[in-house]
Design a protein around this motif. Structure first.
Motif, short mmCIF file in Angstrom:
data_model
loop_
_atom_site.label_atom_id
_atom_site.label_comp_id
_atom_site.label_asym_id
_atom_site.label_seq_id
_atom_site.Cartn_x
_atom_site.Cartn_y
_atom_site.Cartn_z
N ALA A 1 0.91 -1.21 -0.01
CA ALA A 1 -0.06 0.14 0.02
C ALA A 1 0.86 1.27 -0.15
CB ALA A 1 -0.81 -0.21 1.14
N ALA A 2 2.01 1.05 0.42
CA ALA A 2 2.92 2.42 0.76
C ALA A 2 3.75 2.35 -0.57
CB ALA A 2 3.88 2.21 1.89
N GLY A 3 3.50 1.35 -1.43
CA GLY A 3 4.35 1.60 -2.61
C GLY A 3 6.00 1.37 -2.51
N ASP A 4 6.29 0.74 -1.33
CA ASP A 4 7.87 0.34 -1.24
C ASP A 4 8.15 -1.24 -1.79
OD1 ASP A 4 10.36 0.31 -0.51
OD2 ASP A 4 10.21 0.78 1.57
N LYS A 5 8.66 -1.35 -2.85
CA LYS A 5 8.95 -2.58 -3.33
C LYS A 5 9.86 -3.21 -2.57
CE LYS A 5 8.97 -5.40 -7.20
NZ LYS A 5 7.97 -5.68 -8.48
N ALA A 6 10.90 -2.55 -2.14
CA ALA A 6 12.06 -3.28 -1.53
C ALA A 6 11.72 -3.72 -0.09
CB ALA A 6 13.12 -2.36 -1.43
N ALA A 7 10.94 -2.77 0.39
CA ALA A 7 10.11 -3.32 1.77
C ALA A 7 9.23 -4.35 1.64
CB ALA A 7 9.66 -2.19 2.58
N ALA A 8 8.61 -4.38 0.62
CA ALA A 8 7.56 -5.52 0.47
C ALA A 8 8.08 -6.81 0.24
CB ALA A 8 6.57 -5.08 -0.75
N GLN A 9 9.23 -6.71 -0.77
CA GLN A 9 9.94 -7.79 -0.98
C GLN A 9 10.40 -8.69 0.16
OE1 GLN A 9 9.76 -8.42 -4.31
NE2 GLN A 9 10.80 -10.33 -4.21
N ALA A 10 11.15 -7.76 1.04
CA ALA A 10 11.75 -8.20 2.39
C ALA A 10 10.52 -8.82 3.29
CB ALA A 10 12.42 -7.12 2.93
N ALA A 11 9.55 -7.99 3.29
CA ALA A 11 8.27 -8.53 4.23
C ALA A 11 7.55 -9.84 3.61
CB ALA A 11 7.41 -7.42 4.30
N ASN B 1 -2.50 -26.36 0.94
CA ASN B 1 -2.90 -25.90 -0.10
C ASN B 1 -3.27 -24.22 0.33
OD1 ASN B 1 -2.55 -27.91 -1.49
ND2 ASN B 1 -4.78 -28.66 -1.62
N THR B 2 -3.64 -24.31 1.64
CA THR B 2 -4.12 -22.75 2.21
C THR B 2 -3.02 -22.15 2.28
OG1 THR B 2 -5.85 -23.82 3.35
CG2 THR B 2 -5.00 -21.79 4.13
N ALA B 3 -1.88 -22.61 2.63
CA ALA B 3 -0.52 -22.15 2.74
C ALA B 3 0.13 -21.57 1.52
CB ALA B 3 0.44 -22.85 3.52
N ALA B 4 -0.12 -22.50 0.37
CA ALA B 4 0.38 -22.21 -1.04
C ALA B 4 -0.40 -21.14 -1.61
CB ALA B 4 0.25 -23.39 -1.83
N ARG B 5 -1.84 -21.43 -1.27
CA ARG B 5 -2.68 -20.04 -1.94
C ARG B 5 -2.31 -18.64 -1.32
NH1 ARG B 5 -7.24 -21.78 0.19
NH2 ARG B 5 -7.43 -20.35 1.77
N LYS B 6 -1.88 -18.65 0.06
CA LYS B 6 -1.39 -17.34 0.79
C LYS B 6 -0.21 -16.82 0.33
CE LYS B 6 -3.76 -18.04 5.35
NZ LYS B 6 -4.55 -16.88 5.42
N VAL B 7 0.44 -17.78 0.12
CA VAL B 7 2.13 -17.34 -0.53
C VAL B 7 1.78 -16.83 -1.82
CG1 VAL B 7 4.18 -18.33 -1.59
CG2 VAL B 7 3.27 -19.04 0.96
N SER B 8 0.96 -17.57 -2.65
CA SER B 8 0.96 -17.40 -4.13
C SER B 8 0.14 -15.84 -4.27
CB SER B 8 -0.07 -18.46 -4.79
OG SER B 8 -0.42 -17.92 -6.07
N ARG B 9 -0.82 -15.69 -3.51
CA ARG B 9 -1.48 -14.26 -3.57
C ARG B 9 -0.58 -13.12 -3.04
NH1 ARG B 9 -7.56 -16.10 -1.37
NH2 ARG B 9 -8.19 -17.26 -3.34
N THR C 1 2.68 -13.05 -3.22
CA THR C 1 3.79 -13.05 -4.13
C THR C 1 3.39 -12.37 -5.49
OG1 THR C 1 4.71 -14.95 -3.40
CG2 THR C 1 5.55 -14.33 -5.57
N LYS C 2 2.10 -12.84 -5.77
CA LYS C 2 1.27 -12.05 -7.10
C LYS C 2 1.29 -10.54 -6.87
CE LYS C 2 -2.70 -12.76 -9.96
NZ LYS C 2 -3.80 -13.52 -10.27
N ALA C 3 0.81 -10.26 -5.58
CA ALA C 3 0.46 -8.76 -5.26
C ALA C 3 1.94 -8.00 -5.32
CB ALA C 3 -0.07 -8.49 -3.97
N VAL C 4 2.90 -8.52 -4.61
CA VAL C 4 4.19 -8.05 -4.83
C VAL C 4 4.79 -7.56 -6.06
CG1 VAL C 4 6.46 -8.13 -4.11
CG2 VAL C 4 4.75 -8.47 -2.48
#
Length: 87
Positions: free
Chosen positions: A40-50, A70-78, A80-83
């Motif tokens: 939301a802040a638009g900080d890609k480096a911080a988003a990648q680290a988080a 599968n729930t864990a995989a879905r959370k990670v996927s979403r 990662t896709k957002a970042v």
């Protein structure tokens, strides 16, 4: 409260496990929130680290059986896709 000794033990064990599961789920939510706030802040480096930290916490929760794999995989996927969608 149960009268049988084994039933009493099961009640206590369930309380301990429930508390542990709740703490781990809360931790996962916190790390996911950190990723979303960085996006939301638009900080890609911080988003990648988080994201890296969040993936570790989610994977650990899945390995302990707190989340289905599968729930864990879905959370990670979403996440990662957002970042990756950040410009």
């Amino acid at each position: 409260m149960a009268n049988i000794k084994s039933a009493k033990k099961r009640v206590l064990t369930t309380e301990v496990r429930t508390a542990r599961n709740k703490a781990i789920k809360s931790k996962v939510k916190t790390y996911v929130k950190n990723v979303e706030s960085a996006i939301a802040a638009g900080d890609k480096a911080a988003a990648q680290a988080a994201l890296t930290e969040a993936i570790g916490v989610i994977s650990k929760a899945a390995s302990k059986g707190i989340y289905h794999k599968n729930t864990a995989a879905r959370k990670v996927s979403r996440l990662t896709k957002a970042v990756n969608a950040m410009a």
